[in-house]
Design an enzyme around this catalytic site. Structure first.
Site, PDB file in Angstrom:
ATOM      1  N   HIS A  22      34.295 -19.475  11.343  1.00  0.00           N
ATOM      2  CA  HIS A  22      34.892 -18.437  12.198  1.00  0.00           C
ATOM      3  C   HIS A  22      35.117 -17.165  11.401  1.00  0.00           C
ATOM      4  O   HIS A  22      35.335 -17.206  10.190  1.00  0.00           O
ATOM      5  CB  HIS A  22      36.180 -18.895  12.883  1.00  0.00           C
ATOM      6  CG  HIS A  22      37.367 -19.289  12.031  1.00  0.00           C
ATOM      7  ND1 HIS A  22      37.329 -20.247  11.048  1.00  0.00           N
ATOM      8  CD2 HIS A  22      38.649 -18.859  12.062  1.00  0.00           C
ATOM      9  CE1 HIS A  22      38.536 -20.398  10.523  1.00  0.00           C
ATOM     10  NE2 HIS A  22      39.370 -19.560  11.101  1.00  0.00           N
ATOM     11  N   HIS A  31      49.413 -18.367   6.712  1.00  0.00           N
ATOM     12  CA  HIS A  31      48.776 -17.123   7.177  1.00  0.00           C
ATOM     13  C   HIS A  31      49.773 -15.971   7.072  1.00  0.00           C
ATOM     14  O   HIS A  31      50.176 -15.397   8.084  1.00  0.00           O
ATOM     15  CB  HIS A  31      48.289 -17.280   8.614  1.00  0.00           C
ATOM     16  CG  HIS A  31      47.275 -18.363   8.813  1.00  0.00           C
ATOM     17  ND1 HIS A  31      47.591 -19.708   8.811  1.00  0.00           N
ATOM     18  CD2 HIS A  31      45.931 -18.309   9.023  1.00  0.00           C
ATOM     19  CE1 HIS A  31      46.490 -20.416   9.023  1.00  0.00           C
ATOM     20  NE2 HIS A  31      45.473 -19.596   9.146  1.00  0.00           N
ATOM     21  N   GLU A  81      38.287 -21.133   4.727  1.00  0.00           N
ATOM     22  CA  GLU A  81      39.351 -22.144   4.845  1.00  0.00           C
ATOM     23  C   GLU A  81      38.817 -23.546   4.528  1.00  0.00           C
ATOM     24  O   GLU A  81      39.574 -24.428   4.114  1.00  0.00           O
ATOM     25  CB  GLU A  81      39.947 -22.139   6.263  1.00  0.00           C
ATOM     26  CG  GLU A  81      40.795 -20.914   6.556  1.00  0.00           C
ATOM     27  CD  GLU A  81      41.365 -20.878   7.988  1.00  0.00           C
ATOM     28  OE1 GLU A  81      42.273 -20.066   8.221  1.00  0.00           O
ATOM     29  OE2 GLU A  81      40.903 -21.640   8.862  1.00  0.00           O
ATOM     30  N   HIS A 126      42.529 -25.794  12.571  1.00  0.00           N
ATOM     31  CA  HIS A 126      43.955 -25.556  12.882  1.00  0.00           C
ATOM     32  C   HIS A 126      44.193 -24.398  13.870  1.00  0.00           C
ATOM     33  O   HIS A 126      45.290 -23.866  13.945  1.00  0.00           O
ATOM     34  CB  HIS A 126      44.727 -25.302  11.586  1.00  0.00           C
ATOM     35  CG  HIS A 126      44.376 -24.021  10.885  1.00  0.00           C
ATOM     36  ND1 HIS A 126      44.420 -23.896   9.515  1.00  0.00           N
ATOM     37  CD2 HIS A 126      43.968 -22.807  11.343  1.00  0.00           C
ATOM     38  CE1 HIS A 126      44.056 -22.661   9.186  1.00  0.00           C
ATOM     39  NE2 HIS A 126      43.784 -21.983  10.264  1.00  0.00           N
TER      40      HIS A 126
HETATM   41  C1  DHB Z   1      42.008 -18.248  14.861  1.00  0.00           C
HETATM   42  C2  DHB Z   1      41.631 -19.144  13.861  1.00  0.00           C
HETATM   43  C3  DHB Z   1      42.380 -19.288  12.712  1.00  0.00           C
HETATM   44  O1  DHB Z   1      42.042 -20.122  11.676  1.00  0.00           O
HETATM   45  C4  DHB Z   1      43.553 -18.575  12.555  1.00  0.00           C
HETATM   46  O2  DHB Z   1      44.289 -18.800  11.460  1.00  0.00           O
HETATM   47  C5  DHB Z   1      43.932 -17.660  13.533  1.00  0.00           C
HETATM   48  C6  DHB Z   1      43.158 -17.504  14.684  1.00  0.00           C
HETATM   49  C7  DHB Z   1      41.214 -18.108  16.118  1.00  0.00           C
HETATM   50  O3  DHB Z   1      40.133 -18.691  16.225  1.00  0.00           O
HETATM   51  O4  DHB Z   1      41.658 -17.402  17.027  1.00  0.00           O
HETATM   52 FE    FE Z   2      43.436 -19.959   9.944  1.00  0.00          FE
END
Ligand code: DHB
Ligand code: FE
Length: 288
Positions: A197, A59, A244, A12
């Protein structure tokens, strides 16, 4: 009765939403990512559901650190887009399905999962970016998403977060709830967020392709085993925000094979690195 026909999984990343909204999808950085979503968009056009049950995480947009529900079901008639960073996206408001949502809340709570019932909330990139990626950009003259959406928010931001096992079992309860709704609705369940991530600390920028692809393999073929993965494995291997991915297990737990049905058919699988700081994964599984 209502039926779950398929599950859809996707990352997302908010920068993907910004790339769509700012007309950057054909730029060299973004083109391979959006190309990988074309088969999914075509599949969705051919398999449009009556309702999407969309598992995502907020978030700190609708829920601040003042109030952190572990599992929250949206029972409202509509939800306004809102977001941190880039601000609210220029996308349509999300139409809900209060009747089906209320039925699911009743059934799932009676199956001993404590859901928070939310009659008013805004939805952030966690929900609108998956809709844009799979449904495409709504026409200017008919500014609406293709079908009603029931938002289901999971806390994966503030510890303690729910385990993969709890999410998987919850998915089974959601399947029972949906398939006991007395109207012949075609329902898709979506699991969103991930893949690897980390946005913070010394490991910021962490991506783990091998782990992500093994996760996709297990999502398809051995979700029962995958559900036993402890949350610390997600954080160690897929980064702090890789957690996540436990949300995907809610959608996977709602597929027919977890209740003695046939294994699902893989309609589409895609993996791409990177989008912003994140590895992007996308999977579509059809019940047979
Ligand atoms: C990013 C990824 C995310 O899941 C998020 O909620 C905010 C930023 C990113 O990769 O920049
Ligand atoms: Fe996120």
């Amino acid at each position: 009765m209502a039926k779950i026909t398929a599950s859809v999984y996707t990352s997302h990343v908010p920068a993907i939403g910004a790339a769509i909204d700012l007309g950057k999808t054909h730029e060299p950085y973004w083109q391979p990512l959006f190309a990988g979503y074309e088969p999914g968009k075509k599949w969705f056009k051919d398999n449009k559901p009556d309702v999407i049950f969309l598992v995502y995480n907020d978030h700190a947009t609708a829920f601040s650190l003042e109030m952190i529900p572990t599992f929250a079901i949206g029972t409202a008639a509509e939800y306004q887009p809102a977001d941190e960073g880039w601000g609210p996206r220029p996308v349509p408001k999300v139409q809900g399905h209060p009747e089906l949502a209320a039925h699911i809340a009743q059934s799932v709570i009676q199956q001993d999962f404590d859901l928070t019932i939310v009659n008013k909330m805004d939805v952030d990139h966690g929900l609108t970016v998956p809709l844009s990626l799979v449904c495409g950009t709504p026409d200017k003259d008919k500014f609406e998403w293709p079908c009603p959406v029931i938002p289901f928010a999971v806390n994966v931001v503030q510890y303690p977060v729910p385990s993969g096992r709890r999410c998987f079992e919850l998915g089974k309860a959601i399947r029972k709830a949906i398939e006991s709704y007395d109207e012949p609705l075609n329902v898709q369940i979506w699991g969103t967020g991930g893949m690897s991530h980390q946005l913070q600390g010394p490991r910021a920028g962490l991506i783990n392709k091998a782990w992500d692809n093994a996760f996709l393999d297990e999502m398809i073929a051995s979700p029962e085993t995958l559900a036993n993965k402890p949350h610390i494995d997600y954080v160690r291997e897929a980064g702090s925000e890789g957690i996540e991915l436990v949300m995907w297990l809610i959608a996977r737990g709602a597929m027919a094979d977890t209740a003695g049905g046939k294994a699902p058919k893989v309609a589409h699988r895609f993996y791409h690195v990177p989008a912003s700081n994140t590895a992007v994964g996308h999977l579509i599984l059809e019940n047979q």
